[in-house]
Scaffold this active site. Structure first.
Site, PDB file in Angstrom:
ATOM      1  N   GLY A   2     -31.758   2.944  -0.838  1.00 38.48           N
ATOM      2  CA  GLY A   2     -31.432   2.305  -2.003  1.00 38.48           C
ATOM      3  C   GLY A   2     -31.090   1.060  -1.672  1.00 38.48           C
ATOM      4  O   GLY A   2     -31.808   0.402  -0.721  1.00 38.48           O
ATOM      5  N   VAL A  42     -28.651  -0.861  -0.362  1.00 38.07           N
ATOM      6  CA  VAL A  42     -27.851  -1.323   1.027  1.00 38.07           C
ATOM      7  C   VAL A  42     -29.163  -0.466   2.172  1.00 38.07           C
ATOM      8  O   VAL A  42     -29.528  -1.540   2.979  1.00 38.07           O
ATOM      9  CB  VAL A  42     -26.851  -0.207   1.396  1.00 38.07           C
ATOM     10  CG1 VAL A  42     -26.483  -0.641   2.971  1.00 38.07           C
ATOM     11  CG2 VAL A  42     -25.569  -1.016   0.590  1.00 38.07           C
ATOM     12  N   GLY A  43     -29.680   0.410   1.817  1.00 37.09           N
ATOM     13  CA  GLY A  43     -30.760   0.835   2.871  1.00 37.09           C
ATOM     14  C   GLY A  43     -32.095  -0.201   2.880  1.00 37.09           C
ATOM     15  O   GLY A  43     -32.514  -0.316   3.819  1.00 37.09           O
ATOM     16  N   LYS A 103     -17.474   5.715   2.580  1.00 39.75           N
ATOM     17  CA  LYS A 103     -15.795   5.418   2.454  1.00 39.75           C
ATOM     18  C   LYS A 103     -15.237   6.618   1.710  1.00 39.75           C
ATOM     19  O   LYS A 103     -14.290   7.245   2.361  1.00 39.75           O
ATOM     20  CB  LYS A 103     -15.637   4.432   1.581  1.00 39.75           C
ATOM     21  CG  LYS A 103     -15.992   4.147   0.353  1.00 39.75           C
ATOM     22  CD  LYS A 103     -15.665   2.803  -0.488  1.00 39.75           C
ATOM     23  CE  LYS A 103     -16.490   2.930  -1.766  1.00 39.75           C
ATOM     24  NZ  LYS A 103     -17.963   2.544  -1.445  1.00 39.75           N
ATOM     25  N   GLY A 108     -17.158  -4.471   2.890  1.00 41.26           N
ATOM     26  CA  GLY A 108     -18.445  -5.378   3.311  1.00 41.26           C
ATOM     27  C   GLY A 108     -18.602  -5.677   4.346  1.00 41.26           C
ATOM     28  O   GLY A 108     -18.371  -5.202   5.510  1.00 41.26           O
ATOM     29  N   GLY A 157     -23.513  -7.743 -13.224  1.00 37.67           N
ATOM     30  CA  GLY A 157     -23.833  -6.775 -12.345  1.00 37.67           C
ATOM     31  C   GLY A 157     -22.874  -6.562 -11.288  1.00 37.67           C
ATOM     32  O   GLY A 157     -23.102  -5.913 -10.314  1.00 37.67           O
ATOM     33  N   ASP A 169     -12.051   3.998  -5.712  1.00 36.31           N
ATOM     34  CA  ASP A 169     -12.506   3.248  -4.610  1.00 36.31           C
ATOM     35  C   ASP A 169     -11.758   2.510  -3.632  1.00 36.31           C
ATOM     36  O   ASP A 169     -11.775   2.698  -2.611  1.00 36.31           O
ATOM     37  CB  ASP A 169     -13.665   2.019  -5.119  1.00 36.31           C
ATOM     38  CG  ASP A 169     -14.276   1.476  -4.064  1.00 36.31           C
ATOM     39  OD1 ASP A 169     -15.466   1.902  -3.410  1.00 36.31           O
ATOM     40  OD2 ASP A 169     -14.058   0.178  -3.735  1.00 36.31           O
ATOM     41  N   LYS A 218     -10.564   3.169   0.466  1.00 34.13           N
ATOM     42  CA  LYS A 218     -10.498   2.403   1.547  1.00 34.13           C
ATOM     43  C   LYS A 218      -9.013   2.159   1.957  1.00 34.13           C
ATOM     44  O   LYS A 218      -8.887   1.938   3.293  1.00 34.13           O
ATOM     45  CB  LYS A 218     -10.660   0.948   1.007  1.00 34.13           C
ATOM     46  CG  LYS A 218     -12.341   0.951   0.692  1.00 34.13           C
ATOM     47  CD  LYS A 218     -12.952  -0.069  -0.229  1.00 34.13           C
ATOM     48  CE  LYS A 218     -14.245  -0.085  -0.746  1.00 34.13           C
ATOM     49  NZ  LYS A 218     -14.982  -1.265  -1.635  1.00 34.13           N
TER      50      LYS A 218
END
Length: 441
Positions: free
Chosen positions: A13, A15-16, A107, A136, A189, A203, A207
């Site tokens: 996606g 990141v990939g 995560k 990140g 976005g 999220d 973390k």
């Protein structure tokens, strides 16, 4: 150079795709740093025929069989950027037990069941790296795991979710309400179509669990983290924070505690809080992340940068790939999980916090005394009181007034009990806002 180090990529996606691009664009430099070229052995995706634009990769490398790809003898490293708990957990356990190093940005899996992955890595003698799972591209986890390994970390306080930081920064800058700021974040976005994981704190809690585990050498899961989101933060809260010389941030806070008998424990929490404008985290705006670490010998350290996005996350992934590839060529693997301390995780009620409480009360004699009496009965000390007309209107009009009270440090359970008791008073029309105060304000 030696034979290539072969990488299986699970997921292609946002990141990939950036991982693939960086592998292609920096191939020569990466090979020089490692001592061998990196090659993609295969890429596991849901749909092989999907249009991926000008991605610099041979279409023949795509497969819909991730487990088959992992089991191939020519795969040395498995990179997972799919996310979620299952089937990712099964894939990574298979790879690690087979002695194949794993680099992951997952995560949620690490926070829910990192123990299974670490155990599988120890069993297979493989590396498990996950720098990209928190903040990140910011180099954070490796300093906690390696650079500060000879020190004693006492507290980690961080802004680790870019979406919520953008929303709160927008509310602070423009006076907008939560809904308006979320709409802007979605248009730009920064927020997903379903922003629940971000705005409700899930999220950040994942973390926080990872950070606490590394900082305190203790297995901490997401279930151990007290979590509150930002959906109840109002424009009035932001204005009140400004009046105190503060700003509001969604913080993850992991702290080491020592009781009077010398017994140590940890507390881990995620919630919105007021922090003074003088605190280093107060100036972290937009969608940036920052983590403030307090250690005994090193003192105060802050790590800052972009905490999300395809390219920053891919940068962290590739940093881990270089590390595990070099280990593989050297015939070694990194030290396994450090969880020797095995400290108890304290419930939120025992955490020591401060509160900022706004009350609409009847405007008549004796009200302040009655309110102060509630705090005294629960052994919560008041630091400051500010009184004014309800709703911020002109004084002398209407029958209600506003009280804004900031407490000294007390157990969170005592503070919560105080708020419940205040809500039961006849003279209290409403408790309009309750926020914690951090950072010495």
């Amino acid at each position: 150079m030696t034979s290539p180090v072969r990488v299986a990529l699970l997921g292609c996606g946002t990141v990939g795709s950036d991982v693939v691009r960086l592998l292609h664009e920096q191939s020569a430099d990466l090979a020089a740093r490692i001592g061998a070229p990196l090659e993609i052995a295969g890429i596991a995706v849901r749909r092989v025929g999907r249009d991926r634009g000008d991605l610099p990769v041979d279409p023949a490398l795509f497969t819909t069989d991730p487990l088959g790809l992992i089991k191939r003898d020519d795969v040395d490293i498995v990179v997972e950027v799919v996310g979620g708990i299952e089937p990712a957990r099964g894939w990574l356990v298979e790879a690690l037990r087979a002695g194949k190093s794993v680099v992951t940005a997952n995560k949620a899996l690490l926070a829910e069941d990192g123990a299974t992955l670490h155990d599988a890595a120890a069993e297979g003698g493989a590396d498990l790296y996950y720098e990209a799972s928190v903040a990140g591209a910011i180099p954070l986890l490796r300093p906690l795991r390696e650079s500060l390994h000879g020190d004693r970390i006492n507290r980690v306080t961080g802004i680790v979710n870019g979406t919520t930081n953008f929303i709160l920064s927008a509310m602070d800058a423009t006076g907008a309400g939560f809904a308006e700021a979320l709409e802007e974040a979605t248009e730009l976005g920064y927020a997903e179509a379903d922003p629940t994981a971000d705005v409700e704190g899930f999220d950040a809690a994942a973390k926080a669990a990872i950070l606490a585990s590394l900082a305190f050498h203790t297995r901490v899961t997401a279930a151990d983290v007290h979590r509150e989101g930002i959906t109840e933060v109002t424009a009035a809260d932001v204005a009140s924070a400004k009046a105190m010389g503060c700003t509001i941030k969604l913080l993850c806070i992991a702290a080491r505690n020592t009781d009077p008998a010398g017994r140590e424990s940890v507390s881990v929490r995620v919630h919105p809080a007021m922090i003074p404008l003088t605190h280093p985290l107060a100036s972290v705006g937009d969608a940036f992340n920052a983590v403030f670490v307090e250690a005994e010998a090193a003192g105060q350290l802050m790590f800052y940068g972009r905490g999300a996005g395809g390219a920053p996350t891919a940068s962290a992934v590739l940093g881990d790939v270089v590390a595990v590839a070099r280990n593989r060529l050297a015939g070694v693997h990194a030290a396994s999980e450090s969880a020797y301390a095995d400290l108890a995780v304290r419930p939120m009620g025992e955490a020591l916090t401060r509160y900022h409480i706004s009350l609409d009360v009847a405007d008549r004699p004796g009200v302040l005394e009655a309110v102060a009496g509630v705090f005294a009965r629960h052994e919560v000390s008041i630091a400051t009181v500010r009184q004014g007309p309800a709703g911020g209107g002109p004084a002398g009009r209407g029958e209600d007034a506003e009280l804004v009270i900031v407490t000294h440090v007390a157990p969170d359970a005592a503070l919560a009990a105080t708020v419940r008791a205040l809500r039961g008073l006849e003279i209290v029309r409403s408790v309009t806002s309750v926020l914690r105060v951090e950072g010495g304000a």
